[in-house]
Design an enzyme around this catalytic site. Structure first.
Site, PDB file in Angstrom:
ATOM      1  N   GLN A   1     -11.272 -37.429 100.155  1.00 33.59           N
ATOM      2  CA  GLN A   1     -11.705 -36.677 101.320  1.00 33.59           C
ATOM      3  C   GLN A   1     -12.820 -35.705 100.944  1.00 33.59           C
ATOM      4  O   GLN A   1     -13.005 -35.366  99.779  1.00 33.59           O
ATOM      5  CB  GLN A   1     -10.519 -35.917 101.933  1.00 33.59           C
ATOM      6  CG  GLN A   1      -9.465 -36.836 102.533  1.00 33.59           C
ATOM      7  CD  GLN A   1      -8.241 -36.078 103.019  1.00 33.59           C
ATOM      8  OE1 GLN A   1      -7.811 -35.107 102.396  1.00 33.59           O
ATOM      9  NE2 GLN A   1      -7.671 -36.518 104.132  1.00 33.59           N
TER      10      GLN A   1
ATOM     11  N   VAL B   1      -8.574 -30.256 100.711  1.00 29.97           N
ATOM     12  CA  VAL B   1      -8.354 -31.644 101.105  1.00 29.97           C
ATOM     13  C   VAL B   1      -7.229 -32.194 100.240  1.00 29.97           C
ATOM     14  O   VAL B   1      -7.108 -31.863  99.064  1.00 29.97           O
ATOM     15  CB  VAL B   1      -9.628 -32.505 100.974  1.00 29.97           C
ATOM     16  CG1 VAL B   1     -10.633 -32.139 102.049  1.00 29.97           C
ATOM     17  CG2 VAL B   1     -10.248 -32.360  99.602  1.00 29.97           C
ATOM     18  N   SER B   2      -6.402 -33.048 100.849  1.00 22.31           N
ATOM     19  CA  SER B   2      -5.202 -33.524 100.165  1.00 22.31           C
ATOM     20  C   SER B   2      -5.469 -34.623  99.153  1.00 22.31           C
ATOM     21  O   SER B   2      -4.687 -34.827  98.233  1.00 22.31           O
ATOM     22  CB  SER B   2      -4.176 -34.023 101.192  1.00 22.31           C
ATOM     23  OG  SER B   2      -3.831 -32.983 102.080  1.00 22.31           O
ATOM     24  N   THR B   3      -6.575 -35.361  99.323  1.00 21.91           N
ATOM     25  CA  THR B   3      -6.902 -36.440  98.398  1.00 21.91           C
ATOM     26  C   THR B   3      -8.317 -36.253  97.889  1.00 21.91           C
ATOM     27  O   THR B   3      -9.161 -35.656  98.562  1.00 21.91           O
ATOM     28  CB  THR B   3      -6.791 -37.826  99.075  1.00 21.91           C
ATOM     29  OG1 THR B   3      -7.813 -37.943 100.087  1.00 21.91           O
ATOM     30  CG2 THR B   3      -5.428 -38.000  99.729  1.00 21.91           C
TER      31      THR B   3
END
Length: 210
Positions: free
Chosen positions: A14, A9-11
């Site tokens: 998330q 997940v990018s953040t």
């Protein structure tokens, strides 16, 4: 043989649980989940991620590596194709939840190999193209937001509130516009606008939070 889900997940906000649930809904029985949180697939290669690099040690011949889609491995064409081929050479099968793709290095049929390699290249290129499209959309959105702010606020004043008050004070004391401009380091036009319409000058500062 183990079935390992790699999630990214990018953040940090998330959640990887969605990717695990999607895999299980697609019929995968996951033995282990390895996940990276808050990691970019564009700028950070799989081998450089805190958890992603574990895959290179954990995966063994006969294991199955499950990913939601190839963009979880990366969004750089060269990195993704190199990674998939590396795992296939180790005897690892890579399977995707979306589209149900399977990349297996066991085949020796040249036609099947050609189709497989072409598909890998296409999916990796698509992942990079999507990333670039997202970045471009973000840049366009930022630019549009800046334009909207500028249109609402107008041109940022070249003076602050103390300077505005100093302009008005000097004007009341009979100091010429050109002399005020030179002393305060402003253009003659800016000084003239403040003197001619001090209320508008104050409003311009307020729009810029000054």
């Amino acid at each position: 043989m183990a079935t390992i889900l790699y999630a990214r997940v990018s953040t940090v906000e998330q959640n990887i649980d969605i990717q695990k649930a999607q895999a299980e809904s697609a019929g995968f029985q996951i033995d282990e989940v390895i996940a990276d949180h808050g990691v970019s697939g564009v700028s950070t290669a799989l081998a450089d991620r805190p958890e992603g690099k574990r895959l290179f040690d954990v995966l063994r011949r006969g294991d199955v590596l499950v990913v939601r889609w190839v963009d979880r491995l990366g969004r750089n064409y060269q990195d993704v194709t190199d990674t998939i081929r590396h795992f296939m050479r180790k005897g690892v099968v890579i399977r995707t939840v979306i589209n149900g793709l399977t990349f297996d290095g066991a085949t020796t049929d040249p036609m099947q190999e050609a189709v497989r390699d072409a598909l890998i290249a296409f999916m990796a290129a698509t992942a990079q193209a999507q990333a670039e499209a997202i970045k471009e959309a973000q840049r366009a959105g930022i630019a549009a937001a800046r334009e909207n702010i500028t249109a609402y606020r107008g041109r940022k004043p070249s003076y602050d509130r103390p300077t505005l008050e100093r302009i008005l004070e000097m004007n009341r004391n009979g100091v010429a516009t050109l002399a005020i401009a030179k002393e305060l380091g402003l253009s003659r036009g800016a000084v003239r606008r403040v003197i001619d319409n001090p209320d508008e000058a104050v409003k311009a500062l307020e729009k810029w939070g000054a």
